[in-house]
Enzyme design. Structure first.
Site, PDB file in Angstrom:
ATOM      1  N   LYS A 152       1.028  -1.105  -0.129  1.00  0.00           N
ATOM      2  CA  LYS A 152       0.001  -0.245  -0.448  1.00  0.00           C
ATOM      3  C   LYS A 152       1.228   1.152  -0.074  1.00  0.00           C
ATOM      4  CE  LYS A 152      -4.056  -1.569   1.977  1.00  0.00           C
ATOM      5  NZ  LYS A 152      -5.037  -0.919   3.760  1.00  0.00           N
ATOM      6  N   LYS A 236       1.165 -10.806   8.230  1.00  0.00           N
ATOM      7  CA  LYS A 236       0.066  -9.348   7.261  1.00  0.00           C
ATOM      8  C   LYS A 236       0.718  -9.917   5.572  1.00  0.00           C
ATOM      9  CE  LYS A 236       0.730  -4.774   5.876  1.00  0.00           C
ATOM     10  NZ  LYS A 236       0.556  -3.760   5.671  1.00  0.00           N
ATOM     11  N   GLU A 246      -7.158  -5.604  -1.191  1.00  0.00           N
ATOM     12  CA  GLU A 246      -8.162  -5.541  -0.681  1.00  0.00           C
ATOM     13  C   GLU A 246     -10.227  -5.357  -0.346  1.00  0.00           C
ATOM     14  OE1 GLU A 246      -6.906  -2.634   2.624  1.00  0.00           O
ATOM     15  OE2 GLU A 246      -9.113  -2.191   3.251  1.00  0.00           O
ATOM     16  N   HIS A 258      -8.815   0.922  12.674  1.00  0.00           N
ATOM     17  CA  HIS A 258      -8.463   2.395  11.795  1.00  0.00           C
ATOM     18  C   HIS A 258      -9.560   3.068  11.709  1.00  0.00           C
ATOM     19  CE1 HIS A 258      -4.541  -0.278  11.989  1.00  0.00           C
ATOM     20  NE2 HIS A 258      -4.454   0.712  10.795  1.00  0.00           N
ATOM     21  N   HIS A 262      -8.737   6.705  12.608  1.00  0.00           N
ATOM     22  CA  HIS A 262      -8.438   7.217  11.377  1.00  0.00           C
ATOM     23  C   HIS A 262      -9.186   8.852  11.974  1.00  0.00           C
ATOM     24  CE1 HIS A 262      -6.577   4.639   8.043  1.00  0.00           C
ATOM     25  NE2 HIS A 262      -5.687   4.725   8.903  1.00  0.00           N
TER      26      HIS A 262
HETATM   27  N1  LIG Z   1       1.545   1.295   4.153  1.00  0.00           N
HETATM   28  C1  LIG Z   1       0.528   1.180   5.328  1.00  0.00           C
HETATM   29  O1  LIG Z   1      -0.240  -0.254   4.676  1.00  0.00           O
HETATM   30  C2  LIG Z   1       0.773   1.505   6.331  1.00  0.00           C
HETATM   31  C3  LIG Z   1       0.280   0.821   6.814  1.00  0.00           C
HETATM   32  C4  LIG Z   1       0.179   1.613   8.504  1.00  0.00           C
HETATM   33  C5  LIG Z   1       0.425   2.543   8.456  1.00  0.00           C
HETATM   34  N2  LIG Z   1       1.098   4.154   7.776  1.00  0.00           N
HETATM   35  C6  LIG Z   1       1.218   4.661   7.300  1.00  0.00           C
HETATM   36  O2  LIG Z   1       2.681   5.745   7.766  1.00  0.00           O
HETATM   37  C7  LIG Z   1       2.978   6.188   9.027  1.00  0.00           C
HETATM   38  C8  LIG Z   1       3.626   6.620   9.799  1.00  0.00           C
HETATM   39  O3  LIG Z   1       4.305   5.817   9.709  1.00  0.00           O
HETATM   40  P1  LIG Z   1       5.098   6.266  11.026  1.00  0.00           P
HETATM   41  O4  LIG Z   1       4.391   5.596  12.873  1.00  0.00           O
HETATM   42  O5  LIG Z   1       6.853   4.973  10.554  1.00  0.00           O
HETATM   43  O6  LIG Z   1       5.627   7.820  10.947  1.00  0.00           O
HETATM   44  P2  LIG Z   1       6.902   8.869  10.045  1.00  0.00           P
HETATM   45  O7  LIG Z   1       7.652   8.141   8.939  1.00  0.00           O
HETATM   46  O8  LIG Z   1       6.095  10.089  10.546  1.00  0.00           O
HETATM   47  O9  LIG Z   1       8.447   8.501  11.546  1.00  0.00           O
HETATM   48  C9  LIG Z   1       7.954   8.454  12.990  1.00  0.00           C
HETATM   49  C10 LIG Z   1       9.484   9.856  13.335  1.00  0.00           C
HETATM   50  O10 LIG Z   1      10.057   8.727  13.042  1.00  0.00           O
HETATM   51  C11 LIG Z   1      11.333   9.397  13.055  1.00  0.00           C
HETATM   52  N3  LIG Z   1      11.974   7.809  12.638  1.00  0.00           N
HETATM   53  C12 LIG Z   1      12.111   7.186  11.645  1.00  0.00           C
HETATM   54  N4  LIG Z   1      13.088   6.357  11.698  1.00  0.00           N
HETATM   55  C13 LIG Z   1      13.545   7.081  12.649  1.00  0.00           C
HETATM   56  C14 LIG Z   1      15.418   6.358  13.583  1.00  0.00           C
HETATM   57  N5  LIG Z   1      14.773   5.297  13.381  1.00  0.00           N
HETATM   58  N6  LIG Z   1      15.804   7.091  14.626  1.00  0.00           N
HETATM   59  C15 LIG Z   1      15.245   8.384  15.451  1.00  0.00           C
HETATM   60  N7  LIG Z   1      14.151   8.611  14.425  1.00  0.00           N
HETATM   61  C16 LIG Z   1      13.158   8.022  13.667  1.00  0.00           C
HETATM   62  C17 LIG Z   1      10.691  10.667  12.027  1.00  0.00           C
HETATM   63  O11 LIG Z   1      11.306  10.998  11.119  1.00  0.00           O
HETATM   64  C18 LIG Z   1       9.556  10.138  12.268  1.00  0.00           C
HETATM   65  O12 LIG Z   1       9.682  11.898  13.154  1.00  0.00           O
HETATM   66  C19 LIG Z   1       1.016   7.124   8.528  1.00  0.00           C
HETATM   67  O13 LIG Z   1       1.109   8.234   6.772  1.00  0.00           O
HETATM   68  C20 LIG Z   1       0.480   6.480   8.701  1.00  0.00           C
HETATM   69  O14 LIG Z   1      -0.814   6.409   7.079  1.00  0.00           O
HETATM   70  C21 LIG Z   1       0.834   2.685   6.272  1.00  0.00           C
END
Ligand SMILES: NC(=O)c1ccc[n+]([C@@H]2O[C@H](COP(=O)([O-])OP(=O)(O)OC[C@H]3O[C@@H](n4cnc5c(N)ncnc54)[C@H](O)[C@@H]3O)[C@@H](O)[C@H]2O)c1
Length: 370
Positions: A152, A236, A246, A258, A262
């Site tokens: 996705k 997954k 989906e 979710h 959301h």
């Molecule tokens: N594609 C999918 O199937 C799917 C599934 C679930 C969530 N998502 C999406 O994922 C996003 C959330 O992802 P997330 O929680 O990883 O958020 P993110 O990518 O914003 O990362 C969270 C924070 O951690 C920081 N960061 C990342 N890796 C780091 C590291 N190793 N060390 C220090 N800082 C680090 C980032 O810069 C950011 O500030 C949302 O946009 C959500 O919609 C997508």
């Protein structure tokens, strides 16, 4: 299978098999600094690495030089950190960077970051020149157990999250466990929310294991962390293999919590005040409460859900008003002409989709967490 993956010396922890592609997930203590070992036949190939302000730290671990010394052309682009990066304007910025740097059909994009970088990079890969290769190197726990796997990709719009995107599978997912050591604890907890989600929707034994191992996970004990991530990726992969896009309802089960979550994120305005995983944690408690109200799980089961969320240092309450959350839920992607579809728990470890749930009961479940 992509010819440029070096599979001889590397053992995949999980293999994802879909119509859109079959690819390995590697889960190792340390991968980023030795990335070149995972690739082959790269002479003359262009690699475009996308990261954000917080993950650009990994750019200097030596892998770019190794790729360059093998004849690859390596360029990187840094986005601002945060959900705002999943936007039309950042997408355009990224695509312009690629085109300006002569991206070609055989170029490979690398997403080096959390779910935000992974989602936007995947979407660029899906659409650039009608599709180029991309590799996910997830650096948040959330991305390692969830967003990097399954294809996705997408960006947000002013009308809601992830409303523009594509199903587009990566060529590989490379999970570097050490990369988590710089992740802030709040972000780690947000990832734990998705780990708990897998247990609640599909595996009671995994829930028991989590209840016993959550402290080890927070201490980032390598073998425990590897096992939790492997388990989530395996679950997954199994779901995505059955329902890549989906369409049959199987994949929708991964959205436990979710629809509520959301709505909370939308009300919060995606400004970092409520993290995705935190919203999902609250959403899962709401889903558990509603499952109880609908007569499926017991009050003790709900307590167990609340306890594991608490143990994982995640919130169970939101300040938003129940009616506002309910209204925000109506824009959910999973709503169809018959109304809201909600993922609820038939028992702990077994979820299903339900429609036509009484509004009164939904509001009651929300109000138990608001
Ligand atoms: N594609 C999918 O199937 C799917 C599934 C679930 C969530 N998502 C999406 O994922 C996003 C959330 O992802 P997330 O929680 O990883 O958020 P993110 O990518 O914003 O990362 C969270 C924070 O951690 C920081 N960061 C990342 N890796 C780091 C590291 N190793 N060390 C220090 N800082 C680090 C980032 O810069 C950011 O500030 C949302 O946009 C959500 O919609 C997508």
């Amino acid at each position: 299978m992509a010819p440029f993956l070096n599979r001889e010396n590397n053992q995949a922890a999980v293999t994802v098999t879909t119509k859109g592609g079959t690819y390995p997930i590697y889960i190792e203590d340390r991968i980023i600094p030795v990335l070149a070992q995972y690739l082959q036949d790269i002479e003359g190939r262009h690699f475009f690495i996308f990261c954000d302000e917080n993950t650009k730290r990994f750019l200097d671990s030596g892998f770019r030089q190794q790729l360059s010394s093998k004849g690859a052309v390596v360029k990187s682009h840094v986005f601002p950190a945060g959900e705002e990066t999943k936007s039309f304007s950042r997408y355009e910025e990224g695509v312009n960077f690629l085109l300006k740097n002569n991206a070609r059909r055989d170029s490979c994009l690398i997403a080096l970051g959390g779910g935000v970088v992974g989602d936007i990079t995947g979407f660029m890969a899906a659409t650039l020149l009608r599709g180029v290769d991309f590799i996910q190197i997830p650096t948040t726990l959330l991305a390692q157990v969830d967003s990097s796997v399954g294809g996705k990709t997408g960006i947000n719009t002013e009308f809601g999250k992830n409303l523009v995107g594509a199903f587009y599978q990566p060529k590989a997912v490379l999970v570097d466990l050490k990369s988590l050591s710089s992740l802030p604890e709040r972000e780690f907890a947000a990832g734990m929310s998705e780990v708990i989600k897998y247990a609640l929707l599909g595996d009671i034994k995994f829930l028991e294991w989590l209840e016993d191992n959550i402290d080890a996970l927070y201490n980032q004990e390598v073998s425990t962390l590897r096992e939790a991530i492997r388990k989530c990726c395996e679950m997954k992969a199994a779901v995505v293999a059955k329902d890549e896009k989906e369409t049959s309802g199987v994949r929708a089960l991964l959205n436990l919590g979710h629809t509520f979550g959301h709505a909370i994120e939308k009300l919060a305005g995606y400004n970092g005040s409520v993290l995705h995983g935190e919203a999902i944690a609250i959403g899962m408690v709401m889903a558990a409460e509603l499952s109880h109200i609908e007569g499926m799980i017991s009050a003790e089961d709900v307590k167990r859900v609340r306890d594991i969320i608490k143990k994982a240092r995640l919130p169970q309450k939101t300040d938003f008003n129940s009616e506002d959350i309910y209204s925000a839920m109506q824009g959910d992607k999973k709503a169809d002409r018959k109304g809201l579809n909600l993922i609820l728990l038939k028992t702990l470890g077994d979820a299903a989709i339900f429609s036509n749930i009484d509004k009164k009961n939904i509001i009651k479940a929300i109000s138990l967490c608001a």
